[in-house]
Design an enzyme around this catalytic site. Sequence first.
Site, mmCIF file in Angstrom:
data_model
loop_
_atom_site.group_PDB
_atom_site.id
_atom_site.type_symbol
_atom_site.label_atom_id
_atom_site.label_comp_id
_atom_site.label_asym_id
_atom_site.label_seq_id
_atom_site.Cartn_x
_atom_site.Cartn_y
_atom_site.Cartn_z
ATOM 1 N N SER A 29 0.842 -1.200 0.000
ATOM 2 C CA SER A 29 0.000 0.000 0.000
ATOM 3 C C SER A 29 0.870 1.241 0.000
ATOM 4 C CB SER A 29 -0.892 0.022 1.240
ATOM 5 O OG SER A 29 -0.129 0.373 2.400
ATOM 6 N N ASP A 30 0.333 2.347 -0.518
ATOM 7 C CA ASP A 30 0.997 3.617 -0.257
ATOM 8 C C ASP A 30 0.890 3.884 1.238
ATOM 9 O OD1 ASP A 30 2.365 5.990 -0.638
ATOM 10 O OD2 ASP A 30 1.127 6.639 -2.311
ATOM 11 N N CYS A 31 1.686 4.812 1.716
ATOM 12 C CA CYS A 31 1.890 4.920 3.160
ATOM 13 C C CYS A 31 0.676 5.512 3.875
ATOM 14 C CB CYS A 31 3.159 5.706 3.432
ATOM 15 S SG CYS A 31 4.595 4.848 2.738
ATOM 16 N N ALA B 56 -2.285 4.532 3.358
ATOM 17 C CA ALA B 56 -3.431 4.570 2.453
ATOM 18 C C ALA B 56 -4.580 3.699 2.943
ATOM 19 C CB ALA B 56 -3.013 4.134 1.049
#
Length: 690
Positions: free
Chosen positions: A241-243, A245
Amino acid sequence: MNDFMNPELSPHKRAEALADELTTQQQAEQLTYDAPPIPAAGLPAYNWWNEGLHGVARAGTATVFPQAIGLAAVFDRDVIRRVGHAIATEARAKYNAAQRHGDCDIYKGLTLWTPNINIFRDPRWGRGHETYGECPYLTAELGVEMVKGLQGDGKYLMTAACAKHFAVHSGPESLRHEFDAKASPKDMEETYLPAFKALVTKARVESVMGAYNRVNGEPACASTALFKKLKEWGFDGYFVSDCWAIRDFHEHHMVTSTAAESAAMAIKAGCDINCGNTYLHLLSALKQELISPDDIRNACVHALRTRIRLGQLDKTEYDNIPYEKIACAEHKELALECAEKSAVLLKNNGILPLSRDNIRTLAVIGPNANSCAALYGNYNGTADSLSTFLAGIQENFSGRVLYAEGCHLYKDRTQGLVRAGDRLCEAISAAECADAVILCLGLDATLEGEEGDTGNEFSSGDKKDLRLPESQRELLEKVRAVGKPTVVVLAAGSSVNIEGSCDALIDMWYPGQCGGTALAKILFGDISPSGKLPVTFYKDSDKLPEFTDYSMKNRTYRYCSADNILYPFGYGLTYSRFECGDMKYSAGSVEVTVTNVGGRFTEDVLQIYISSDAEGAPKCSLCGFERIGLEAGESRKIVVPIDDSAFETVDENGVRALRGGKFKLYAGFCMPSEHSGFNVYGEAAIEVER
């Protein structure tokens, strides 16, 4: 021997064996970006988060190459792969040193969350300079080479690259945690997904990172539609995942109610690693029967498989890469080569190259003249030596150099207590005393960048328009009024309209640690500029669609109206002139004779575009390119492969197929003049039927 220690088994089998040595709780603990040690395998703690966008980032000294948008302007696959290899070499050198000293901190690992292959669809997006521009084909070609350079071709991965941010992600930064990017099936297949598909299928990228936003209603990190695409493409790496997210699922997207529900939604969809802390709730989700133990085990197997592919259980050919490879002379030479080849000459009335014999005094003026930030961009390491534009000129010119800051980058004064415009008088005086002026304007990553990382007063890193800050517009006007020959040097990562007049305009992007040396060599004619625009430069952002509109209508060179083009995609002048002739198409390639009709050796980028009579086809699309160097008067036949997919079009249902029977192929050094509305030199065209 435990099966996970057996190098004769596949990484997947070994990962399964190791995962089965762990309890479900221990497996879950491996799925956060800061994973604890695994004593059963002798593995220390591991932090998955590392960055390598244009050099190893945020971990101390490293070679700093031009920002990604500048690397794209080079239009050279080989250069991009060599940069990737250099970054991987330094990442390994840092990792080896850190491991010897028991340092398992963030930014010390081998999983590089690079490259950013989002499409730079709107010039206002602050993170656009992290990408390879607006063209799906160029982005895919360069992204593939970066991944191959980063991952290497040995038994083990040199580093693990990452295709991000999947998908349909390009602002606004201020809305990214709650925004729903709505894209048609046509735009998905034609624009937003091709680069990701290429990195998975052609480069075997080890990782894909999900985006913050929703895509057509689904959170990108748990999108059934997007994960279905990865399965179709045969992706077998790890998904991250993006941080933070996943936290957005319940805090901003409101598709779940609790952290446990968000964790369950993500892991069941196929998100293996959580950059953030929502996966701390996986055991709660398990207790609530929102997920099964197999969901956790599968994700853990994927994570461990990557670490095994990196050789963390074995001895590898990379273990002895020495610390001395960091910021070594070889990598700095490559950084200089990239800075030289990325510079785009947008305008030249004949003032360039400057004559060292005819100029005694140069005025170097502007807020970016002596700025280190103008070299770095963002997601950068720390260079052990820097050549600002001012320093590069001083080192390569024996005459007098007068320096004046001129103005603050964007404020109306440079410090407190003083009146507005406090540096203008100094700039005007320097210009009056000089034979020529080098005016260094533009932006830096404090004005265009990522939400949370920028300090501007605009839109969380996005640009509100395409103009220079008012302080710089005033500086340009005052300096030009002096009447001296003026070269404007632009440092920026996106389309900027300087509006004011100048005798020459050079776009240096954010050129990395050797930017000043590269600029000086170009200014004085030691080399010719040869970079090309990987984005369209527009006249006015007001003529663009709404920033939040993800339709490609009137966006990028493929669909924008010619009356809003300031400088077209693929454009860039040199100190010579190339022309095309004798163009032919056969057996999946274009053959064209290229002649240097100018008076000196230079490099230029031959570009092949295609247009179709099929309904809904773009005006034209880049389908091939080759960087070449020719001596004055030299001719050479160049063969550029053209993939059959270049003849396909995408209908409104997102179906790609061969449609229409008549095509036109263009060869030249910019996008075709009939589509750009720009006077493009040296182009050739042929019609093809399929």
